[in-house]
Structures are given as C-alpha cells and as structure tokens.
Scaffold this motif. Structure first.
Motif, PDB file in Angstrom:
ATOM      1  N   PHE A  48     -22.548  13.071  31.078  1.00  0.00           N
ATOM      2  CA  PHE A  48     -22.429  13.964  29.928  1.00  0.00           C
ATOM      3  C   PHE A  48     -21.750  13.253  28.763  1.00  0.00           C
ATOM      4  O   PHE A  48     -22.247  13.213  27.638  1.00  0.00           O
ATOM      5  CB  PHE A  48     -21.647  15.210  30.360  1.00  0.00           C
ATOM      6  CG  PHE A  48     -21.297  16.176  29.268  1.00  0.00           C
ATOM      7  CD1 PHE A  48     -22.281  16.672  28.431  1.00  0.00           C
ATOM      8  CD2 PHE A  48     -19.995  16.600  29.089  1.00  0.00           C
ATOM      9  CE1 PHE A  48     -21.953  17.579  27.424  1.00  0.00           C
ATOM     10  CE2 PHE A  48     -19.669  17.497  28.090  1.00  0.00           C
ATOM     11  CZ  PHE A  48     -20.646  17.985  27.261  1.00  0.00           C
ATOM     12  N   MET A  49     -20.606  12.645  29.054  1.00  0.00           N
ATOM     13  CA  MET A  49     -19.847  11.987  27.996  1.00  0.00           C
ATOM     14  C   MET A  49     -20.605  10.792  27.433  1.00  0.00           C
ATOM     15  O   MET A  49     -20.669  10.590  26.226  1.00  0.00           O
ATOM     16  CB  MET A  49     -18.482  11.532  28.538  1.00  0.00           C
ATOM     17  CG  MET A  49     -17.564  12.685  28.877  1.00  0.00           C
ATOM     18  SD  MET A  49     -17.068  13.573  27.402  1.00  0.00           S
ATOM     19  CE  MET A  49     -16.175  14.934  28.088  1.00  0.00           C
ATOM     20  N   ALA A  59     -18.987  29.872  35.045  1.00  0.00           N
ATOM     21  CA  ALA A  59     -18.205  28.745  35.518  1.00  0.00           C
ATOM     22  C   ALA A  59     -18.361  28.575  37.020  1.00  0.00           C
ATOM     23  O   ALA A  59     -18.506  27.471  37.539  1.00  0.00           O
ATOM     24  CB  ALA A  59     -16.744  28.965  35.157  1.00  0.00           C
ATOM     25  N   THR A 103     -11.831  19.816  37.845  1.00  0.00           N
ATOM     26  CA  THR A 103     -11.052  20.731  37.014  1.00  0.00           C
ATOM     27  C   THR A 103     -11.680  20.919  35.648  1.00  0.00           C
ATOM     28  O   THR A 103     -11.379  21.838  34.938  1.00  0.00           O
ATOM     29  CB  THR A 103      -9.627  20.198  36.809  1.00  0.00           C
ATOM     30  OG1 THR A 103      -9.755  18.884  36.253  1.00  0.00           O
ATOM     31  CG2 THR A 103      -8.869  20.149  38.090  1.00  0.00           C
ATOM     32  N   TRP A 104     -12.578  20.003  35.284  1.00  0.00           N
ATOM     33  CA  TRP A 104     -13.208  20.106  33.966  1.00  0.00           C
ATOM     34  C   TRP A 104     -14.268  21.175  34.025  1.00  0.00           C
ATOM     35  O   TRP A 104     -15.241  21.036  34.733  1.00  0.00           O
ATOM     36  CB  TRP A 104     -13.825  18.769  33.611  1.00  0.00           C
ATOM     37  CG  TRP A 104     -14.094  18.599  32.168  1.00  0.00           C
ATOM     38  CD1 TRP A 104     -13.304  17.961  31.271  1.00  0.00           C
ATOM     39  CD2 TRP A 104     -15.214  19.073  31.445  1.00  0.00           C
ATOM     40  NE1 TRP A 104     -13.862  18.016  30.032  1.00  0.00           N
ATOM     41  CE2 TRP A 104     -15.033  18.697  30.108  1.00  0.00           C
ATOM     42  CE3 TRP A 104     -16.352  19.806  31.775  1.00  0.00           C
ATOM     43  CZ2 TRP A 104     -15.941  19.006  29.121  1.00  0.00           C
ATOM     44  CZ3 TRP A 104     -17.247  20.114  30.789  1.00  0.00           C
ATOM     45  CH2 TRP A 104     -17.038  19.711  29.469  1.00  0.00           C
ATOM     46  N   VAL A 106     -16.366  24.604  31.896  1.00  0.00           N
ATOM     47  CA  VAL A 106     -16.661  25.128  30.570  1.00  0.00           C
ATOM     48  C   VAL A 106     -16.064  26.502  30.413  1.00  0.00           C
ATOM     49  O   VAL A 106     -15.901  27.210  31.379  1.00  0.00           O
ATOM     50  CB  VAL A 106     -18.170  25.203  30.324  1.00  0.00           C
ATOM     51  CG1 VAL A 106     -18.710  23.822  30.066  1.00  0.00           C
ATOM     52  CG2 VAL A 106     -18.863  25.844  31.485  1.00  0.00           C
ATOM     53  N   THR A 131     -16.777  15.669  23.126  1.00  0.00           N
ATOM     54  CA  THR A 131     -17.269  14.366  23.572  1.00  0.00           C
ATOM     55  C   THR A 131     -16.502  13.235  22.902  1.00  0.00           C
ATOM     56  O   THR A 131     -15.758  13.468  21.948  1.00  0.00           O
ATOM     57  CB  THR A 131     -18.775  14.267  23.294  1.00  0.00           C
ATOM     58  OG1 THR A 131     -18.984  14.557  21.916  1.00  0.00           O
ATOM     59  CG2 THR A 131     -19.543  15.249  24.130  1.00  0.00           C
ATOM     60  N   PRO A 132     -16.669  12.021  23.411  1.00  0.00           N
ATOM     61  CA  PRO A 132     -15.725  10.950  23.079  1.00  0.00           C
ATOM     62  C   PRO A 132     -15.400  10.752  21.604  1.00  0.00           C
ATOM     63  O   PRO A 132     -14.264  10.421  21.270  1.00  0.00           O
ATOM     64  CB  PRO A 132     -16.426   9.712  23.631  1.00  0.00           C
ATOM     65  CG  PRO A 132     -17.198  10.221  24.779  1.00  0.00           C
ATOM     66  CD  PRO A 132     -17.668  11.579  24.394  1.00  0.00           C
ATOM     67  N   LYS A 135      -9.259  23.160  25.086  1.00  0.00           N
ATOM     68  CA  LYS A 135     -10.470  23.045  25.869  1.00  0.00           C
ATOM     69  C   LYS A 135     -11.274  24.329  25.850  1.00  0.00           C
ATOM     70  O   LYS A 135     -10.734  25.403  25.592  1.00  0.00           O
ATOM     71  CB  LYS A 135     -10.160  22.599  27.292  1.00  0.00           C
ATOM     72  CG  LYS A 135      -9.386  23.572  28.112  1.00  0.00           C
ATOM     73  CD  LYS A 135      -9.300  22.992  29.523  1.00  0.00           C
ATOM     74  CE  LYS A 135      -8.734  24.004  30.479  1.00  0.00           C
ATOM     75  NZ  LYS A 135      -8.784  23.501  31.845  1.00  0.00           N
ATOM     76  N   LEU A 136     -12.546  24.165  26.096  1.00  0.00           N
ATOM     77  CA  LEU A 136     -13.411  25.331  26.175  1.00  0.00           C
ATOM     78  C   LEU A 136     -13.273  25.916  27.564  1.00  0.00           C
ATOM     79  O   LEU A 136     -13.284  25.200  28.550  1.00  0.00           O
ATOM     80  CB  LEU A 136     -14.869  24.914  25.963  1.00  0.00           C
ATOM     81  CG  LEU A 136     -15.365  24.710  24.545  1.00  0.00           C
ATOM     82  CD1 LEU A 136     -16.828  24.341  24.586  1.00  0.00           C
ATOM     83  CD2 LEU A 136     -15.178  25.952  23.714  1.00  0.00           C
ATOM     84  N   ILE A 137     -13.168  27.230  27.642  1.00  0.00           N
ATOM     85  CA  ILE A 137     -13.007  27.842  28.953  1.00  0.00           C
ATOM     86  C   ILE A 137     -14.100  28.866  29.195  1.00  0.00           C
ATOM     87  O   ILE A 137     -14.785  29.297  28.276  1.00  0.00           O
ATOM     88  CB  ILE A 137     -11.627  28.501  29.095  1.00  0.00           C
ATOM     89  CG1 ILE A 137     -11.366  29.393  27.888  1.00  0.00           C
ATOM     90  CG2 ILE A 137     -10.555  27.478  29.271  1.00  0.00           C
ATOM     91  CD1 ILE A 137     -10.362  30.420  28.165  1.00  0.00           C
ATOM     92  N   GLY A 138     -14.259  29.263  30.435  1.00  0.00           N
ATOM     93  CA  GLY A 138     -15.381  30.102  30.818  1.00  0.00           C
ATOM     94  C   GLY A 138     -15.145  31.589  30.685  1.00  0.00           C
ATOM     95  O   GLY A 138     -16.090  32.365  30.693  1.00  0.00           O
TER      96      GLY A 138
END
Lengths: 148, 409, 140
Positions: free
Chosen positions: B125-126, B380, B406-407, B409, C34-35, C45-48
């Motif tokens: 992804f990155m 998620a 742990t990552w 969305v 992204t980087p 961070k994006l959370i669900g």
C-alpha cells in the motif's frame, strides 16, 4: 462489416421494424415497435453474443423513449434499439430473463421516469431516499406534468 | 441452516449513481446470499448536464468520479464530436491519449496499493501510493491540478504539452517503470499472494457476458475486449500496443492484468511523446461553431472498463438528454457470482478485485439493523478478517510476519 | 486551557465520512497517510468507528438519502467533536448545488467548525486547514 447488407438481412429477419439507420460512424439505430423487443434482444444478446451496454431513457414529445444499447466488440459497432412508450401507459416487458445485468438500469428507469417493467424480479426503489414522494419523477418534463 | 449473520459492506460508493450498501448473508463463514441498496451518492448529474452548455458539461462529467476524471470527458468528447463530425488535430489526439494513459497508471497503482492493504500487505500500500505521487506531480505540471484536469474541450484540448514538459514526463516515466517492474516482481513471485488469490472469486466468460462486465474484470476472464482497440479513438490507432488478457478469471488474474497494463500504458505515453515531436506546437484545437441536432454515442476505455455516454442534441446549446454509464455499473453486480459460496474474508478482496473505486471502503460505517437485531460486523473487522486469513497462510508457509495488525482504517 | 481543549492538542483521531462525493477528496485524504505526507507522524490516524473520533471529516454533497445517516453519525460521535467540511461540495454544494437530490450545504445539517474549499483541496491545504483550526481553538 458491410452495414447495408447487415441492415437488409436484418429487415428480412424482422420485417416489422420501423426504420434502421446509421446515425454516426459505426453507430446503428434501429427503431422498433414494442412487441419486437424481446425477439431482437434475444437474437442480439444470446444469438450474436453482442455485449449489453445500457438502456437510455428519456421523455420526448411523443412518449417515453427507451434506447437499448448493445455492442458488437468484434467490429466496434454500437447497435441500439429505439422504442417509444406512450405517456399514458408506460409499460414494457422486463428483459431480465434474457440479460441478467439489466436489472439495475430497469429499476433506475422506474425511479427516474416512472416506466413500469412487467415481471421485474425486484421492482423496489433504487436511487431515491425512503421519503422521496411517490409520484415525482425528476426526468419527466415539467410542463407536461403540470398539464395533467 | 444455522444462524444467519448479516455483514454490511457500504453504504457509500463514489461513482455516479452507484454508491451502494451490500449486505452479505452469511451462514457461519460462508456467504450464502447478498443484497444491495444504492442511491446514497446519487447526485443527479445527468439532469445537471441538461442545464449546462455543451462546453460546461466537461467540467460536470469529470466530477462524476475523481479517479476517472479523464475517462468521462473522453467518452463525452467522443459522443459530442461525433454529432457534427469534428476531426481534431493530431497533436490534440496525442495529448488526449497521454492524459488518458497517465490516468490509467495512477489508477492502477492506486488499486494495487488498496488490494495490498486488504490482504494485510501495508508495505505494498505504502509503496504503490508513494510511486503514484510523481505521476500526480506530472498531472499538476501538465494540467495544473492533481485531479479534475479540465484538459478537454470540444474540438481539442485546452493546454499543450510542450518540449520542456515532455522531457520531464519522460524522466518520471523511466522512474515509474523501474518501480513498477519491482512491484510486479514483488507481487507475482510472492507465494502468499498465490495461495490467497488463486481460485478465489472466479468469473467465467459466461458470467462476464451475462452481466455485461467490462475492462480488466472481463479481460482477466479471457474476454478479449478493449474499446481502445475495438473502436479506436484519439491516438490509439497510431500506437503499437497489445491488449493484456488472462484466462483464469480469479483475483490473481485481475491483479496480473492490471499490473501488466501499467507497463503497456507507460510505453504508450512514451510513443505519444515521440510522435508529439513531429507535430507543430500549439496546434491543439479546432473551432466548433455549434452542435447540430442529432444523436451522439461515444465510449472510451477507462481504467475500470468502458465508459459510455449518450448525448442527444436538438440544435440548442445544451444537451436534451445525457445518459452516462460508468464501468462499475455493470462490474459491481458480478459480486453476486464472485462472492456467493466463498468465505467472508474472501468477500472483501473479491469486491475490491473489480476496482469499484474502493477507497470508499474507508467510509464503511457500522450499521445497526434495528428490525432483526442481527449481529453485524463493521468495516474494520471485515478487513481484519481478510488480513488474518493472509497471516494464517503465511504461518502455514513459515514466512516471517510483516503485517502491522494495529494499522487499521 | 481546559481539559477538553488540551485533548485536542495532540494525536487527533480522524473519522472520514463521505456524504456523496466524487472520490477525489477521499483519495487526497488517504494520500495524507502515505509516505509523502505521512500525517501519522503527528499521531493522527484514520479510524473505523466514529465513536473513537476527535475529528469528523465530511466530503461530498449531502444527498437526500445520506442526510439521515450523516445526522446519525454526528449523534454517535463523542462530543466535543470538530467537524471539517472538505472540498467545495460540503461547503456550498459546488457544481451539484442545482441537483434535485441535494439536501443543503453541510452546515445546514450539522454544525461545522472549519471549511477547506477546493475541488479537490490539495493535501497540503488540508494539513494547513487543520493546523489553522487547531491554532484558532487554542486562542479561545
């Protein structure tokens, strides 16, 4: 592909069609009565293996115009069937028994124009919210709606 | 049958009229049925187009979908220009193809990244998104914006790609090509990808025909269709390229088709830039006075498949009817074939495989079913399930773990 | 500075809601992860789930069908929550303002703290918008 010959043979096979004309480069439009839709769809989709694209629907002066688009990917021709439904009784047979993928667009046309598809497997509301008024169809021309 | 569980996928999806909310009915781990609900994202674009002039419609249709913001103007241009029968200058054709193919590069890279994420490969992804950035920079240099390029107009394009920009673009392409080759190597040789994706979500050529599916989804099942070759438009006739197909029809084949298409697209842009040197700079537009009454039917190959536009003109300065069909409209119903019978953890990647602009997955929200009070998983958890399955396969194959669980969305 | 303001100082958790957008703003938001932009270095961070969120990002026009869902998500969010409208669509309706399915700009539906216009706004613009908002909140 020799289009004149194609049209001739096509007219022989279905003598009831109203008109067949080349509208643009590689685009054929066939005007048909309502009754022929099922036979030609079957012939094109199942017989000749044309790819189903979509159905365009519009409100024109003489009625609701439905245009079924198919594509012959071997030659790049887009073939369309054009038929007219009356304003008073917009009803047409559902093509879901032949073209499986046509289900969505038929439901969409039901929503936006109020055309009824007979024998549709799932004639529910497709696009609009639950509280959308029952008899309001945004793609119908306004002036005529007020006439009624 | 045991207890049925509903797993919702949705409700938002960003293409024209196809935002949707899938309900997977599951018996244990197996998906037994699915249902969809749409219309969340219905913005009435076809109706808005009828109130704009032919020129303005370009800027409406490029906002149908952010990722396909060249494909829709492309198809619309093909439709509208066919009514008066305009022949646009060669330079304009080349510029159109360059922008179209650049878009395919950025869109496929985006898909590879997201697919990697669903499988628990956040490195992919990155990486993929990092390599996509230079492409977006090129867009900014050529068109002035990272998305929504506003490049097209009736009779040509609005901005030229001059020698300076062409040289810069060539440089970036060389770099992207190297990175793509590396990415292809990483994905195609990975035993976990093979174990996870082969034989999952298979679509047969008959399914493709039944649903009218298009683009990489169809080509991965051995259905050899590509509008760029079958009904050539813009500069595609002048270029030397081939249509990538695969036979298997599973998700791995879809990934393969997309990855190899990246290389084809890059080569196409390079050829366009070479041909561009022969054409006079600045000759990018012909004047089109008005659109006569008539019917225009145009289609173009978007990264996801065929975009179809139908335009009817009555001689005034705006369309009477404008019908748009985006590729996902026929690709998405194929989920019925690819998901039913599979497991829930495969459903996430099977739906992602047709590339229904899946960044919207990030917007899945937890939905409560008040009537039935059935247990419901949220987005998620669904992605986690998918990632866990990959992890299990990896453990079986005795590979070291690189998944960052742990990552999320 | 009160406790609640202090909570907004660091490591914001962001929930992303698309009411009816064209995808562009959504992709640009993902781009932030992204980087090149990498907002995770700020602890964002994006959370669900919106139940854990400090910030609610809304993209796209609010359509008739999403309006009740937007309201429900706002209900579910822990208060105080910062609502940011991203892109021209939630700010004003943008090009879709004349649509029959448009339920009004976002601030007619739920209270909005910040507007980031653009179609789509660049990732830098989003970062700058969030930073500006946080600074303004600190001054209060």
């Amino acid at each position: 592909m020799n289009i004149e010959k194609y049209i001739e043979e096509f007219k022989e096979k279905f003598p009831d069609i109203i008109k067949a004309e080349v509208v643009n480069k590689k685009r054929l439009m066939v005007y048909i009565p309502k009754s022929l839709l099922k036979d030609i769809t079957d012939y094109w989709f199942t017989g000749l293996q044309y790819r189903y694209i979509i159905v365009s629907a519009m409100d024109s002066k003489d009625g609701f115009e439905l245009i079924y688009h198919f594509s012959d990917d071997r030659t790049g021709w887009v073939m369309s069937l054009n038929l007219m439904l009356s304003h008073d009784n917009p009803e047409i047979e559902s093509m879901t028994s032949i073209v499986y993928g046509i289900e969505w667009i038929e439901r969409e046309i039901m929503d936006i124009l109020g055309v009824k598809f007979i024998d549709h497997p799932k004639p529910n509301r497709f696009l609009f919210a639950e509280d959308w008024p029952e008899n309001e169809y945004p793609y119908r021309r306004k002036i005529r709606q007020e006439d009624r | 049958m045991g207890k049925k569980t509903i797993v919702p996928i949705g409700p938002y999806h960003p293409l024209l009229e196809e935002p949707e909310f899938f309900k997977l009915y599951c018996d244990g781990e197996t998906v037994v049925d699915m249902e969809w609900e749409t219309g969340y994202n219905h913005r009435g674009i076809e109706k808005i187009c009828e109130s704009k002039t032919f020129e303005q419609v370009f800027y409406v249709v490029e906002r149908i979908c952010g990722i396909c913001s060249t494909s829709h103007p492309f198809a619309y241009a093909n439709a509208v220009e066919s009514i008066p029968g305009v022949d646009i200058p060669v330079r304009a054709k080349l510029v159109r193809s360059i922008v179209g193919e650049l878009e395919r590069v950025h869109s496929h890279l985006l898909w590879v990244g997201l697919a990697g994420h669903f499988l628990g490969y956040n490195t992919v992804f990155m990486w993929a998104w990092k390599y996509r950035e230079p492409v977006l920079d090129m867009f900014e240099i050529i068109t002035g914006n990272r998305n929504n390029y506003a490049m097209f107009t009736i009779g040509g394009v609005r901005r030229d790609v001059d020698a300076d920009k062409a040289a810069k673009l060539l440089q970036v392409l060389d770099d992207v090509k190297k990175k793509t080759n590396m990415l292809i190597g990483a994905v195609m040789d990975d035993p976990v990808f093979h174990a996870r994706l082969k034989g999952v979500g298979v679509l047969t050529p008959k399914d493709i025909h039944d649903f009218g599916a298009v683009g990489p989804t169809a080509r991965a099942s051995g259905v050899d269709i590509d509008i760029r070759r079958d009904d050539p438009y813009a500069a595609y006739e002048m270029l030397n390229w081939k249509v990538i197909t695969a036979k298997e029809g599973d998700i791995f084949a879809k990934a393969e088709v997309r990855l190899l298409e990246l290389l084809e697209s890059i080569s196409m842009i390079q050829q366009c830039l070479e041909l561009l040197k022969k054409e006079k700079e600045g000759d990018i537009k012909v004047k089109v006075k008005d659109i006569p009454p008539g019917i225009g039917i145009g289609h173009a190959e978007a990264p996801r498949g065929e975009v179809f536009h139908f335009v009817k003109s009555d001689g005034s300065n705006s369309p009477v009817r404008h019908k748009i069909r985006a590729p996902s409209y026929t690709n998405i119903p194929t989920f019925r074939k690819s998901c039913i019978g599979g497991t829930i953890s495969d459903a996430a990647i099977a739906t992602a495989a047709v590339d229904p602009c899946y960044c919207c997955t990030e917007r899945m929200t937890q939905v409560y079913d008040y009537n039935t009070r059935k247990r419901i998983l949220n987005a998620a958890e669904l992605i986690k399930l998918s990632q866990k399955k990959t992890q299990d396969i990896r453990d079986k194959l005795n590979l070291s773990s690189s998944t960052d669980q742990t990552w999320k969305v | 500075m009160g406790f609640k303001d202090f909570c907004f100082k660091k490591s914001l958790w962001v929930f992303h809601l698309s009411a009816g957008s064209c995808n562009n703003c959504d992709i640009e938001i993902l781009d932030l992860l992204t980087p090149r932009y990498d907002i995770e270095r700020f602890g964002m961070k994006l959370i669900g789930s919106v139940r854990h969120a400090d910030v609610l990002l809304v993209t796209g026009i609010v359509t008739n069908k999403t309006k009740p869902r937007v309201l429900e998500i706002y209900e579910q969010a822990p208060k105080p929550i910062v609502v940011i409208a991203i892109g021209a669509c939630p700010c004003t309706g943008g090009i879709f303002a004349s649509s029959y399915n448009f339920a009004g700009p976002l601030d007619k539906v739920i209270p909005v703290n910040a507007y980031i216009p653009g179609c789509p706004p660049k990732p830098e613009a989003m970062l700058s918008g969030v930073v500006t908002l946080l600074k303004a909140m600190g001054k209060k």
